[in-house]
Design a protein around this motif. Structure first.
Motif, mmCIF file in Angstrom:
data_model
loop_
_atom_site.group_PDB
_atom_site.id
_atom_site.type_symbol
_atom_site.label_atom_id
_atom_site.label_comp_id
_atom_site.label_asym_id
_atom_site.label_seq_id
_atom_site.Cartn_x
_atom_site.Cartn_y
_atom_site.Cartn_z
ATOM 1 N N GLU A 85 -17.552 -45.034 27.868
ATOM 2 C CA GLU A 85 -16.470 -45.585 27.047
ATOM 3 C C GLU A 85 -15.304 -44.601 26.953
ATOM 4 O O GLU A 85 -14.144 -44.990 26.938
ATOM 5 N N ARG A 86 -15.637 -43.307 26.892
ATOM 6 C CA ARG A 86 -14.598 -42.296 26.747
ATOM 7 C C ARG A 86 -14.197 -41.673 28.095
ATOM 8 O O ARG A 86 -13.473 -40.680 28.133
ATOM 9 N N SER A 87 -14.730 -42.230 29.158
ATOM 10 C CA SER A 87 -14.363 -41.819 30.527
ATOM 11 C C SER A 87 -14.584 -40.345 30.827
ATOM 12 O O SER A 87 -13.668 -39.641 31.269
ATOM 13 N N PHE A 88 -15.773 -39.864 30.552
ATOM 14 C CA PHE A 88 -16.134 -38.530 31.056
ATOM 15 C C PHE A 88 -17.539 -38.572 31.635
ATOM 16 O O PHE A 88 -18.294 -39.531 31.408
ATOM 17 N N ASP A 89 -17.868 -37.553 32.400
ATOM 18 C CA ASP A 89 -19.180 -37.477 33.037
ATOM 19 C C ASP A 89 -20.212 -37.068 31.990
ATOM 20 O O ASP A 89 -20.095 -36.009 31.375
ATOM 21 N N VAL A 90 -21.231 -37.884 31.800
ATOM 22 C CA VAL A 90 -22.226 -37.609 30.750
ATOM 23 C C VAL A 90 -22.891 -36.252 30.943
ATOM 24 O O VAL A 90 -23.338 -35.631 29.972
ATOM 25 N N ASP A 91 -22.939 -35.761 32.180
ATOM 26 C CA ASP A 91 -23.625 -34.493 32.414
ATOM 27 C C ASP A 91 -22.869 -33.294 31.828
ATOM 28 O O ASP A 91 -23.444 -32.205 31.707
ATOM 29 N N VAL A 92 -21.615 -33.520 31.439
ATOM 30 C CA VAL A 92 -20.912 -32.489 30.655
ATOM 31 C C VAL A 92 -21.699 -32.217 29.360
ATOM 32 O O VAL A 92 -21.838 -31.081 28.917
ATOM 33 N N LEU A 93 -22.245 -33.283 28.783
ATOM 34 C CA LEU A 93 -23.011 -33.135 27.535
ATOM 35 C C LEU A 93 -24.310 -32.364 27.746
ATOM 36 O O LEU A 93 -24.818 -31.735 26.823
ATOM 37 N N ALA A 94 -24.845 -32.404 28.968
ATOM 38 C CA ALA A 94 -26.077 -31.652 29.234
ATOM 39 C C ALA A 94 -25.853 -30.157 29.019
ATOM 40 O O ALA A 94 -26.768 -29.415 28.673
ATOM 41 N N GLY A 95 -24.613 -29.712 29.214
ATOM 42 C CA GLY A 95 -24.280 -28.290 29.028
ATOM 43 C C GLY A 95 -23.664 -27.978 27.674
ATOM 44 O O GLY A 95 -23.290 -26.827 27.426
ATOM 45 N N ALA A 96 -23.569 -28.974 26.798
ATOM 46 C CA ALA A 96 -22.935 -28.738 25.489
ATOM 47 C C ALA A 96 -23.884 -27.987 24.551
ATOM 48 O O ALA A 96 -25.100 -28.150 24.616
ATOM 49 N N ARG A 97 -23.306 -27.174 23.694
ATOM 50 C CA ARG A 97 -24.099 -26.406 22.722
ATOM 51 C C ARG A 97 -23.278 -26.224 21.452
ATOM 52 O O ARG A 97 -22.070 -26.470 21.441
ATOM 53 N N LEU A 98 -23.915 -25.749 20.389
ATOM 54 C CA LEU A 98 -23.233 -25.583 19.092
ATOM 55 C C LEU A 98 -22.740 -24.164 18.875
ATOM 56 O O LEU A 98 -21.966 -23.903 17.957
ATOM 57 N N ALA A 99 -23.221 -23.240 19.683
ATOM 58 C CA ALA A 99 -22.823 -21.830 19.556
ATOM 59 C C ALA A 99 -22.999 -21.216 20.936
ATOM 60 O O ALA A 99 -23.879 -21.641 21.700
ATOM 61 N N PRO A 100 -22.166 -20.242 21.292
ATOM 62 C CA PRO A 100 -22.199 -19.725 22.672
ATOM 63 C C PRO A 100 -23.523 -19.065 23.041
ATOM 64 O O PRO A 100 -23.876 -19.008 24.219
ATOM 65 N N ASP A 101 -24.239 -18.556 22.036
ATOM 66 C CA ASP A 101 -25.513 -17.882 22.319
ATOM 67 C C ASP A 101 -26.702 -18.769 21.951
ATOM 68 O O ASP A 101 -27.759 -18.287 21.549
ATOM 69 N N GLN A 102 -26.507 -20.072 22.112
ATOM 70 C CA GLN A 102 -27.575 -21.011 21.784
ATOM 71 C C GLN A 102 -27.881 -21.860 23.011
ATOM 72 O O GLN A 102 -27.043 -22.009 23.893
ATOM 73 N N PHE A 103 -29.094 -22.424 23.055
ATOM 74 C CA PHE A 103 -29.456 -23.333 24.134
ATOM 75 C C PHE A 103 -28.527 -24.552 24.143
ATOM 76 O O PHE A 103 -28.157 -25.069 23.093
ATOM 77 N N ALA A 104 -28.195 -25.012 25.349
ATOM 78 C CA ALA A 104 -27.463 -26.272 25.515
ATOM 79 C C ALA A 104 -28.456 -27.439 25.441
ATOM 80 O O ALA A 104 -29.670 -27.231 25.372
#
Lengths: 169, 169
Positions: A30-49
């Motif tokens: 719906e928002r026109s981005f590749d869902v696999d971007v979310l696979a690498g998303a995290r809440l803090a830089p030193d946290q698991f994605a």
């Protein structure tokens, strides 16, 4: 919860997690981005994605089934990079958990559980479930949910909980 | 986990949560902001803030103790605004949970649990623990942790898990 009920709850929650991934995919489309971007998303830089959160939730379920059922855990290398691969990982995990029948869990609470990271020390099966498997499993599942939620995926509590075996009054 | 072990795990985790709050306070002091700003922090605009996550974790523990122990839940109105008030809420909650002795939990798994939000339907105590209390409790505790982590509080997995009753080889 008996050990068998605990494993079934893990499997139910991993199935729910696939529904959260469905919603993430719909949101990405719906928002026109590749869902696999979310696979690498995290809440803090030193946290698991999201990738590692899902791998870790799977591993908590897999190792609980293996340690408590008294069988070796299959190797599931952390090679996933996409949502499609994470779904395969979840299904490999739940398929393994399903190979541990209730009868193999008799005596599981008194089993000696000595994962390598305890460096020679051990926990009873009872303590492993209560102090390691249950809190860690829900930690990683909830963290995957939290990261998706933070990134605008429309998830609610009933997506987290899934179906409830309620009964008629 | 027996119902009694489950309640003890909730209490242990709420005690751990106070340690996360200790770290949040230290971080706020170090970075020169009022820690109560974090009480209102959230990961998405339509999600509970830390305040409600902590209140909800407490309520999951409180209601599990009340429903399974067969006694009325005390009223704990959601009036907290500060970390200091949240700490009081946690302690009121764990003090109540501690009033439910193991003997009152005999038969808890077969009890009929009919919280108002089920609108007349009900769950067995067994199903209430596995499908509602355990996943929801860890959901809210982990979400509080996630929001603090996202806001730069230095938390790690052992802060989440707390002490482990390991044994000598």
């Amino acid at each position: 919860m008996t050990p068998h009920e605990t494993l079934r709850l893990f499997t139910k929650t991993l199935d729910n997690l696939e529904r959260w991934m469905d919603k993430a995919e719909a949101s990405a489309k719906e928002r026109s981005f590749d869902v696999d971007v979310l696979a690498g998303a995290r809440l803090a830089p030193d946290q698991f994605a999201v990738l590692q959160q899902v791998q870790s939730a799977c591993d908590q379920a897999k190792y609980a089934a293996a340690y408590l059922g008294g069988k070796p855990a299959p190797s599931h290398p952390d090679t996933e990079k996409t949502f499609a691969e994470l779904r395969e990982r979840i299904r490999k995990c739940t398929a393994f958990v399903a190979t541990v029948p209730e009868k193999d869990l008799a005596g599981a609470l008194e089993r000696k559980v000595a994962p390598p990271w305890l460096q020679g020390r051990w926990l009873t099966g009872r303590d492993y479930l209560a102090h390691v498997a249950v809190p860690n499993f829900f930690f990683h599942a909830t963290m995957a949910y939290a990261i998706l939620r933070h990134n605008g995926v429309s998830l609610g509590k009933m997506d987290y909980i899934g179906s409830l075996p309620t009964r008629e009054a």
